[in-house]
Design a protein around this motif. Sequence first.
Motif, PDB file in Angstrom:
ATOM      1  N   ARG A   1       4.637 -48.084  42.072  1.00 18.97           N
ATOM      2  CA  ARG A   1       4.151 -48.303  40.705  1.00 18.97           C
ATOM      3  C   ARG A   1       4.765 -47.325  39.716  1.00 18.97           C
ATOM      4  N   ARG A   2       5.123 -46.131  40.207  1.00 21.42           N
ATOM      5  CA  ARG A   2       5.736 -45.157  39.307  1.00 21.42           C
ATOM      6  C   ARG A   2       6.962 -45.718  38.633  1.00 21.42           C
ATOM      7  N   ASP A   3       7.620 -46.651  39.319  1.00 19.88           N
ATOM      8  CA  ASP A   3       8.875 -47.181  38.795  1.00 19.88           C
ATOM      9  C   ASP A   3       8.656 -48.287  37.777  1.00 19.88           C
ATOM     10  N   LEU A   4       7.391 -48.663  37.565  1.00 23.41           N
ATOM     11  CA  LEU A   4       7.089 -49.721  36.609  1.00 23.41           C
ATOM     12  C   LEU A   4       6.147 -49.169  35.550  1.00 23.41           C
ATOM     13  N   GLY A   5       6.652 -48.972  34.344  1.00 25.01           N
ATOM     14  CA  GLY A   5       5.777 -48.496  33.268  1.00 25.01           C
ATOM     15  C   GLY A   5       4.998 -49.664  32.711  1.00 25.01           C
ATOM     16  N   MET A   6       3.692 -49.434  32.494  1.00 21.92           N
ATOM     17  CA  MET A   6       2.873 -50.546  32.003  1.00 21.92           C
ATOM     18  C   MET A   6       2.273 -50.170  30.649  1.00 21.92           C
ATOM     19  N   VAL A   7       2.356 -51.105  29.709  1.00 26.12           N
ATOM     20  CA  VAL A   7       1.741 -50.898  28.400  1.00 26.12           C
ATOM     21  C   VAL A   7       0.714 -52.008  28.205  1.00 26.12           C
ATOM     22  N   PHE A   8      -0.529 -51.608  27.911  1.00 31.01           N
ATOM     23  CA  PHE A   8      -1.638 -52.558  27.890  1.00 31.01           C
ATOM     24  C   PHE A   8      -1.962 -52.998  26.463  1.00 31.01           C
ATOM     25  N   GLN A   9      -2.598 -54.159  26.386  1.00 33.85           N
ATOM     26  CA  GLN A   9      -3.037 -54.644  25.082  1.00 33.85           C
ATOM     27  C   GLN A   9      -4.000 -53.649  24.422  1.00 33.85           C
ATOM     28  N   GLN A  10      -4.887 -53.081  25.232  1.00 34.80           N
ATOM     29  CA  GLN A  10      -5.906 -52.169  24.669  1.00 34.80           C
ATOM     30  C   GLN A  10      -5.468 -50.706  24.718  1.00 34.80           C
ATOM     31  N   PHE A  11      -4.210 -50.431  24.807  1.00 31.80           N
ATOM     32  CA  PHE A  11      -3.622 -49.072  24.820  1.00 31.80           C
ATOM     33  C   PHE A  11      -4.043 -48.266  26.049  1.00 31.80           C
ATOM     34  N   ASN A  12      -5.400 -48.170  26.251  1.00 33.03           N
ATOM     35  CA  ASN A  12      -5.922 -47.437  27.402  1.00 33.03           C
ATOM     36  C   ASN A  12      -5.449 -45.995  27.477  1.00 33.03           C
ATOM     37  N   LEU A  13      -5.380 -45.335  26.324  1.00 32.51           N
ATOM     38  CA  LEU A  13      -5.137 -43.888  26.361  1.00 32.51           C
ATOM     39  C   LEU A  13      -6.393 -43.216  26.889  1.00 32.51           C
ATOM     40  N   TRP A  14      -6.215 -42.054  27.492  1.00 30.40           N
ATOM     41  CA  TRP A  14      -7.361 -41.312  28.009  1.00 30.40           C
ATOM     42  C   TRP A  14      -7.918 -40.459  26.881  1.00 30.40           C
ATOM     43  N   PRO A  15      -9.164 -40.758  26.461  1.00 26.87           N
ATOM     44  CA  PRO A  15      -9.678 -40.165  25.222  1.00 26.87           C
ATOM     45  C   PRO A  15      -9.931 -38.664  25.322  1.00 26.87           C
ATOM     46  N   HIS A  16     -10.081 -38.147  26.543  1.00 24.28           N
ATOM     47  CA  HIS A  16     -10.416 -36.728  26.678  1.00 24.28           C
ATOM     48  C   HIS A  16      -9.169 -35.855  26.762  1.00 24.28           C
ATOM     49  N   MET A  17      -7.991 -36.453  26.649  1.00 23.75           N
ATOM     50  CA  MET A  17      -6.763 -35.660  26.681  1.00 23.75           C
ATOM     51  C   MET A  17      -6.038 -35.813  25.348  1.00 23.75           C
ATOM     52  N   THR A  18      -5.330 -34.755  24.954  1.00 25.75           N
ATOM     53  CA  THR A  18      -4.516 -34.857  23.750  1.00 25.75           C
ATOM     54  C   THR A  18      -3.370 -35.825  24.012  1.00 25.75           C
ATOM     55  N   VAL A  19      -2.625 -36.101  22.947  1.00 23.63           N
ATOM     56  CA  VAL A  19      -1.469 -36.980  23.089  1.00 23.63           C
ATOM     57  C   VAL A  19      -0.506 -36.425  24.140  1.00 23.63           C
ATOM     58  N   ILE A  20      -0.179 -35.145  24.009  1.00 19.80           N
ATOM     59  CA  ILE A  20       0.708 -34.528  25.000  1.00 19.80           C
ATOM     60  C   ILE A  20       0.086 -34.587  26.390  1.00 19.80           C
ATOM     61  N   GLY A  21      -1.225 -34.331  26.451  1.00 21.53           N
ATOM     62  CA  GLY A  21      -1.928 -34.376  27.737  1.00 21.53           C
ATOM     63  C   GLY A  21      -1.802 -35.737  28.402  1.00 21.53           C
ATOM     64  N   ASN A  22      -1.933 -36.789  27.600  1.00 20.10           N
ATOM     65  CA  ASN A  22      -1.770 -38.141  28.130  1.00 20.10           C
ATOM     66  C   ASN A  22      -0.377 -38.351  28.715  1.00 20.10           C
ATOM     67  N   VAL A  23       0.619 -37.806  28.014  1.00 19.94           N
ATOM     68  CA  VAL A  23       2.000 -38.088  28.428  1.00 19.94           C
ATOM     69  C   VAL A  23       2.415 -37.252  29.635  1.00 19.94           C
ATOM     70  N   ILE A  24       1.927 -35.996  29.716  1.00 18.23           N
ATOM     71  CA  ILE A  24       2.382 -35.139  30.834  1.00 18.23           C
ATOM     72  C   ILE A  24       1.563 -35.363  32.106  1.00 18.23           C
ATOM     73  N   GLU A  25       0.436 -36.059  31.993  1.00 17.45           N
ATOM     74  CA  GLU A  25      -0.461 -36.169  33.148  1.00 17.45           C
ATOM     75  C   GLU A  25       0.255 -36.672  34.419  1.00 17.45           C
ATOM     76  N   ALA A  26       0.920 -37.813  34.277  1.00 22.78           N
ATOM     77  CA  ALA A  26       1.565 -38.373  35.477  1.00 22.78           C
ATOM     78  C   ALA A  26       2.772 -37.550  35.934  1.00 22.78           C
ATOM     79  N   PRO A  27       3.644 -37.098  35.018  1.00 19.21           N
ATOM     80  CA  PRO A  27       4.727 -36.224  35.485  1.00 19.21           C
ATOM     81  C   PRO A  27       4.206 -34.995  36.235  1.00 19.21           C
ATOM     82  N   LEU A  28       3.085 -34.422  35.768  1.00 17.29           N
ATOM     83  CA  LEU A  28       2.521 -33.241  36.434  1.00 17.29           C
ATOM     84  C   LEU A  28       1.920 -33.591  37.786  1.00 17.29           C
TER      85      LEU A  28
END
Lengths: 257, 223
Positions: free
Chosen positions: A92-119
Amino acid sequence: MDAIPAIRVVDLRKNFGALEVLRGVSFDVHRGSVVSMIGASGSGKSTLLRCINRLETPSAGEVFIDGEPMGGPVTANGERKERPLSDINRMRRDLGMVFQQFNLWPHMTVIGNVIEAPLRVRRMKRKAAIALAEECLARVHLSEKGTEYPARLSGGQMQRVAIARALAMQPKAMLFDEPTSSLDPELTDEVLTVMRELAADGTTMIVVTHEMAFARDASDRVLFLHNGQIEEEGPPDQVFGAPKSERCRQFLSKKLQ
Amino acid sequence: MSNWERLVWNQRGLLWQGLAVTIEVCAIAFAMAIVGGLLLCLVRMHVRPLRPVAIALIEFFRATPIFVQLMWVNYVWPELFGWPNTFFTAGWVALGLQSSGYLAETFRAGIEAVPRGHREAGYSVGMSPFQVYRRIVLPEMLLTVAPSIVNQFTVIVKSSTLVSVITVPDLMLQAMKLVNIWYEPIEVLTATAAIYIGFVFLVSTAGKALADYQRRRFGLNAA
């Protein structure tokens, strides 16, 4: 074109109980190409996308990512050996998914959302992950929003962060599930612009969309789904200019009115 | 010298001592309730074989009157388990048990309120179910329910007056001591009520401020 497609879907089927949502779908997505999927609501577009990265388990058929079967290799006696979940996570790591409802994680900052999986998934060092995240945020034109929480962003900005979050895993392909459908019309353009830029950069993309203009001029191929099957497919000029299927023609004439 | 000065102000040391004990009992009970509630909730939701046990415990803690529970822990447990061996311990254990039952259900509601898409977003970037649970579901749930957790603390504070019955020297017990010296309850008990009101008001105001902050910062509505 290379011999092994980035994504190959073979005779994919999905039932929910007695309801057949996908009734044998096959297609290839070559590296660097953009495939748009159009069709009425309930035609199976989203389910197809979700089966590709196995958020839904297909009832039958197979998806190959770079030639590797998602469902598990078939043994010599013809039986399928079901993959362990950890394997599916890896693929799944090789397939980036973008959802209709965005599904950002509300308790993390923008940077936090983006670095979560790389970390956590790639186990990158924090510094490297942040550098990567900043690069991804620059690609979606949101460099200045890293420290905000998602609640402070507009819908269009949230969706662009979601795109950056998927890009940060450096996927082989990006899957977009109606990425602009829950946005106000004036916000869809900023998202579509980013998607066009990705396409121009050679990102392999499958886009489920109701944006006919995008499907028409940003994609290499268009699939029209009807009742869980591919009813019409081809280059956009052909599908939009001279559709062979009557249903496709009806659908397009309604959409393009 | 007014009655207020004689009965309340001059005895303020005793009342503060009592308040300190009240806060101590409540704080320990609260910590126990959070840990216990989370455990009960996780077992109920995710440990299939122990699920009936967790449900039975949650319902038992929630359905038994706090006074009965206090008596039960104070008089029955030492006979059965040789513990608790002090009234103070029995006090916070009983308070903690009841609140852990309520909090378990609050946590469960919070977990169920995390949108499925947030978990799917985690899976789609290759996170394992455990990572998704630990990094996304639990933190988001805790944020959502934080104001309700704070409210549960006010429930503990109010229930805690009952521990005076088993001679834990809390604010209530000290107040009753003063009443029983001069048999003049008006000022002492009014002052005691005021102290409880003030304390509970402080805590619930903090809870409301927290809920507002969550809404502004994270766009989360309290569950």
